[in-house]
Scaffold this active site. Structure first.
Site, PDB file in Angstrom:
ATOM      1  N   GLU A 117      73.733  98.057  43.474  1.00 35.03           N
ATOM      2  CA  GLU A 117      73.880  99.510  43.570  1.00 35.03           C
ATOM      3  C   GLU A 117      73.461 100.214  42.296  1.00 35.03           C
ATOM      4  O   GLU A 117      73.045 101.348  42.328  1.00 35.03           O
ATOM      5  CB  GLU A 117      75.342  99.831  43.886  1.00 35.03           C
ATOM      6  CG  GLU A 117      75.576 101.261  44.263  1.00 35.03           C
ATOM      7  CD  GLU A 117      77.051 101.532  44.520  1.00 35.03           C
ATOM      8  OE1 GLU A 117      77.407 102.688  44.610  1.00 35.03           O
ATOM      9  OE2 GLU A 117      77.826 100.573  44.624  1.00 35.03           O
TER      10      GLU A 117
ATOM     11  N   ASN B  73      83.415 105.429  35.290  1.00 31.44           N
ATOM     12  CA  ASN B  73      82.983 105.005  33.955  1.00 31.44           C
ATOM     13  C   ASN B  73      84.080 104.213  33.248  1.00 31.44           C
ATOM     14  O   ASN B  73      83.781 103.357  32.407  1.00 31.44           O
ATOM     15  CB  ASN B  73      82.538 106.226  33.145  1.00 31.44           C
ATOM     16  CG  ASN B  73      81.164 106.714  33.590  1.00 31.44           C
ATOM     17  OD1 ASN B  73      80.667 106.307  34.657  1.00 31.44           O
ATOM     18  ND2 ASN B  73      80.544 107.558  32.794  1.00 31.44           N
ATOM     19  N   GLU B  74      85.317 104.472  33.600  1.00 32.89           N
ATOM     20  CA  GLU B  74      86.408 103.669  33.023  1.00 32.89           C
ATOM     21  C   GLU B  74      86.306 102.220  33.509  1.00 32.89           C
ATOM     22  O   GLU B  74      86.495 101.280  32.730  1.00 32.89           O
ATOM     23  CB  GLU B  74      87.769 104.269  33.394  1.00 32.89           C
ATOM     24  CG  GLU B  74      88.131 105.525  32.614  1.00 32.89           C
ATOM     25  CD  GLU B  74      87.323 106.756  33.036  1.00 32.89           C
ATOM     26  OE1 GLU B  74      86.785 106.762  34.171  1.00 32.89           O
ATOM     27  OE2 GLU B  74      87.213 107.693  32.236  1.00 32.89           O
TER      28      GLU B  74
ATOM     29  N   GLY C 262      80.797 102.591  54.240  1.00 36.34           N
ATOM     30  CA  GLY C 262      82.233 102.654  54.524  1.00 36.34           C
ATOM     31  C   GLY C 262      83.001 101.705  53.629  1.00 36.34           C
ATOM     32  O   GLY C 262      83.462 100.643  54.069  1.00 36.34           O
ATOM     33  N   TYR C 263      83.111 102.071  52.381  1.00 34.71           N
ATOM     34  CA  TYR C 263      83.873 101.250  51.431  1.00 34.71           C
ATOM     35  C   TYR C 263      85.216 101.889  51.101  1.00 34.71           C
ATOM     36  O   TYR C 263      86.262 101.373  51.411  1.00 34.71           O
ATOM     37  CB  TYR C 263      83.051 101.070  50.140  1.00 34.71           C
ATOM     38  CG  TYR C 263      82.188  99.833  50.106  1.00 34.71           C
ATOM     39  CD1 TYR C 263      81.650  99.290  51.270  1.00 34.71           C
ATOM     40  CD2 TYR C 263      81.903  99.201  48.895  1.00 34.71           C
ATOM     41  CE1 TYR C 263      80.845  98.157  51.228  1.00 34.71           C
ATOM     42  CE2 TYR C 263      81.110  98.071  48.851  1.00 34.71           C
ATOM     43  CZ  TYR C 263      80.580  97.548  50.005  1.00 34.71           C
ATOM     44  OH  TYR C 263      79.804  96.434  49.947  1.00 34.71           O
ATOM     45  N   SER C 264      85.144 103.075  50.450  1.00 38.22           N
ATOM     46  CA  SER C 264      86.369 103.682  49.919  1.00 38.22           C
ATOM     47  C   SER C 264      87.299 104.136  51.028  1.00 38.22           C
ATOM     48  O   SER C 264      86.872 104.507  52.116  1.00 38.22           O
ATOM     49  CB  SER C 264      86.013 104.896  49.065  1.00 38.22           C
ATOM     50  OG  SER C 264      85.263 104.506  47.956  1.00 38.22           O
TER      51      SER C 264
END
Lengths: 398, 379
Positions: free
Chosen positions: A244, A384-385, A127-129
């Site tokens: 991660e 990736n940015e 539950g991060y984003s």
């Protein structure tokens, strides 16, 4: 300079191969190698087989039931699993929340959760984003207000991978709305059966139910489920993110999928000949194969610098970017190789309800879905940015 | 698994870098480049003193028996330092002699720095295909008579002896019937047209007009030169990959420095995310190239020719892609300064561009990689 594995490494690889030969169920292997959909039971079944062998905690210290393997041994294990076609050991428990519990949890939390994670007694999700907090994770809004021995949690999480199966979720929640945004966050473990939690499926491009929204409506969470100190959650979150990215380059799987790509391109015809005889297509496959060779060497170079130390530094960002580029390139060429036979959507075949696809080549049937699914890889785990920001700031000093 | 340099390799690297930083500065190099000869006898003497000419030569001939991995270290430094001396041409020539065998006297001279070599392989119609040989060598009572023209022979005008591929039999584009010869540059009938290349090296077109050589000039067996040629060219391609990595390192370092110092809109331009991402990609390209250059240096000595060809072609193709990206972006990020001839970076870019065109370009090596046995096999 010596690019060969040591005799010990080779012996280790033989042991791993023997284990996989003897213990990987053929039906699971068939599903993985043919890009079919895996059920919760498939994941749990494989996890428990590996747990019985004692090889789940590949990055864990021995005192917690880990294998104590070196970075090279972990690489060999991951490569051999990929080669054989095992289901993944899902990272949410083993590689994400477990290291945080080990580093910052109290004794009771360690004793309770860690053995259950090793044995897959709990299915964990992350539950991060939140809808407004992706790359800028610290802007998260989900609130946890302390009332006596409980936190009352309100808010919403999203992109919760396989959360529909989960027993537990680890969450970043805001406990001090007045502090600087990184300083008012806490790290909570929440039982998914707690009243007030709603899980809503999000269906992705491949029409698979892989991620979810999770809503919290006055959810009562015992204070005993707080990791470490209140308002220090950002520190733990950053620690987790460092873990991660292990094996995020997934070179082993890329090597296996390259063989699959060639199989498809040998079967599909162009101008009356196998597609792989076409110089234009062969050059694309050759470029990709060379990129995988380079990536493997780069991974090994990073691993050899890292030694037995846990978790590579900012170089992991490079492995993430190049690894996901390779994965996406693979799926792109797979669709191109399949040609028109990538078009039919055949969920019954993907679920294993019938043996052959509706039309064309069985190998070709899952590939469009696979391609669409893999667009996520350059977005998740820090886009990736964001990885390029890390490289330019941490490695290049810009 | 161990990717570290040995103490000896580190010493070579350090000694070479000290020499380049002190005595082979960009200004000094420019003087050499614009001299009549285009190379420096003093620099050659120093390279010899430092053991560079002896490095790849067998111990029996006074060398250090250095491997391609040892040469990786040297070539990276030469690439970084933009060294224009005929070192690459000479050590590739020496590789022909090593592979052919029976050339101990010449190898001894190379080790001692007394003999410079060049390999005359290309022809006008051949593009990157080294088996497309129209130059002929006909046996006569005294040995062989060579006729034909070789083009873009790197440092052909600075060499004392020239390795020449010529056809003793077979079709023009076949691997059978190619023979290799060592020909003195001053032999009767050899004419050399020496010129500068845009990256400030030297190359030559060399004509052979009824050049009589003795039987002892033949390298290896008559008509069976291809295996030696192919292997020596792979060795050369491997060295070029290493040189390119050194040049890319230098370009990336210079570009990074520029991004940190050049101010626009009140901040260093490296604060702009679009440029940060470009630089991050340049860094990753160079790292992928380094990985492949390293792999090639290890595998070029493989007894398995398929594995050697496959790996070297993979490396040359991947390095080719990387150096095009790094070179072009370095120019772009340097802005107007990047398109002038004044910066060392400009010359690294030009050198990288020429490396792409030497011993097979990216497309050539992609095709060669895909043509190796096993490429089409699938699980």
């Amino acid at each position: 300079m010596d690019l060969n594995y040591t005799a010990e490494d080779l012996a280790f690889r033989d042991t791993v191969r023997a284990f996989l030969d003897a213990n990987l169920p053929k039906d699971l292997q068939h599903k993985v190698l043919n890009h079919k959909r895996l059920s919760k039971e498939d994941y749990v079944r494989w996890h428990k087989i590996v747990a019985k062998q004692g090889w789940v905690g590949t990055g864990w210290p021995v005192e917690y039931g880990g294998t104590g393997w070196t970075a090279v041994q972990r690489h060999i294990w991951e490569e051999e699993c990929a080669r054989a076609g095992t289901p993944a050991i899902l990272p949410f428990g083993v590689n994400m929340v477990a290291p945080v519990i080990m580093a910052y949890g109290n004794e009771a939390q360690k004793r309770h959760y860690l053995p259950r994670i090793l044995n897959c007694d709990d299915w964990w999700c992350q539950g991060y984003s939140e809808p407004g907090s992706g790359s800028d994770l610290a802007s998260l809004k989900t609130r946890a207000e302390r009332q006596g021995d409980y936190y009352i949690v309100n808010g919403q999480k999203t992109w919760t991978t396989l959360g529909q199966h989960a027993d537990m979720i680890f969450c970043l929640v805001r406990t001090d709305p007045n502090a600087r945004k990184q300083e008012g966050i806490s790290f909570l473990l929440i039982d998914m059966k707690t009243p007030g939690i709603t899980v809503r499926p999000i269906i992705m491009l491949d029409e698979e139910h892989e991620v979810n929204e999770v809503f919290f409506d006055n959810v009562k969470v015992p204070v005993a489920n707080l990791i470490g100190e209140e308002n220090k959650g950002w520190t733990y979150a950053k620690y987790l993110l460092g873990h991660e990215r292990t094996n995020i380059a997934a070179v082993g799987r890329a090597k296996r999928e390259l063989q699959f790509l060639k199989r498809v391109a040998n079967k599909q015809q162009k101008n009356g000949k196998p597609l792989l005889d076409d110089p234009l297509f062969a050059a694309k496959v050759a470029s990709l194969e060379i990129e995988i060779m380079a990536l493997e060497m780069t991974v090994l170079r990073v691993l050899s610098q890292e030694g037995a130390k846990r978790g590579p530094g900012p170089e992991a960002s490079m492995l993430k970017v190049k690894g996901t580029e390779v994965q996406q390139w693979l799926t792109e060429l797979m669709v191109e190789a399949a040609g028109p036979y990538a078009m039919p959507f055949d969920p019954a075949y993907l679920e294993g309800e019938h043996e052959h696809s509706i039309t064309g080549d069985d190998d070709a049937a899952p590939l469009a879905g696979y391609y669409f699914n893999f667009r996520k890889t350059s977005i998740y785990g820090g886009s990736n940015e964001i990885q390029k920001n890390i490289i330019s700031q941490m490695i290049l000093g810009l | 698994m161990d990717f570290n340099y040995t103490p000896e390799q580190q010493q070579f690297k350090d000694a070479l870098r000290r020499f380049i930083d002190k005595d082979y500065t960009f200004e000094h190099r420019n003087k050499i480049v614009h001299s009549d000869k285009g190379v420096s006898d003093d620099a050659w003497a120093t390279l010899t003193e430092l053991g560079m000419t002896a490095l790849p030569i067998p111990e029996e001939q006074g060398g250090f028996n250095g491997s391609a991995v040892d040469m990786l270290v040297v070539m990276q430094e030469l690439g970084r330092g933009l060294v224009v001396e005929p070192y690459f041409a000479t050590v590739v020539g020496a590789q022909f002699l090593k592979l052919a065998g029976g050339q101990e006297a010449l190898l001894e001279q190379v080790a001692g720095g007394e003999l410079k070599l060049a390999a005359a392989l290309g022809e006008k119609q051949a593009r990157h295909d080294l088996s497309d040989v129209s130059t002929t060598a006909k046996a006569n009572g005294e040995g062989y008579v060579i006729n034909g023209t070789k083009t873009i022979v790197i440092h052909g005008g600075q060499a004392d002896k020239i390795i020449v591929s010529a056809r003793t039999s077979g079709e023009q584009r076949g691997t059978n019937g190619i023979s290799l010869f060592v020909v003195p540059a001053d032999a009767a009938g050899v004419s050399i047209r020496d010129y500068r290349t845009l990256d400030c090296l030297r190359a030559a077109d060399i004509s052979f007009d009824n050049v009589q050589v003795p039987t002892s000039a033949l390298l290896g067996k008559e008509g069976a030169g291809w295996d030696i040629l192919d292997a020596a060219a792979d060795y050369g391609a491997t060295l070029l990959c290493a040189e390119a990595v050194g040049a890319m390192d230098a370009l990336n370092a210079a570009t990074l420095e520029y991004l940190k110092t050049r101010q626009q809109f009140g901040v260093p331009i490296g604060k702009f995310q679009v440029l940060q991402h470009r630089m991050a990609e340049m860094f990753m390209q160079a790292e992928q190239a380094r990985s492949m250059a390293t792999l090639a240096a290890v595998k070029v000595a493989s007894a398995d020719a398929t594995e050697r060809r496959r790996t070297v072609s993979a490396a040359k193709a991947r390095v080719g892609q990387a150096m095009k990206y790094v070179g072009q972006q370095a120019v772009q990020l340097h802005g107007g300064m990047g398109v002038t001839n004044e910066l060392p970076s400009a010359h690294h870019f030009k050198r990288l561009t020429m490396i792409e065109l030497t011993l097979g370009d990216t497309d050539h090596h992609l095709a060669r990689f895909a043509a190796q046995p096993g490429f089409k096999d699938a699980a």
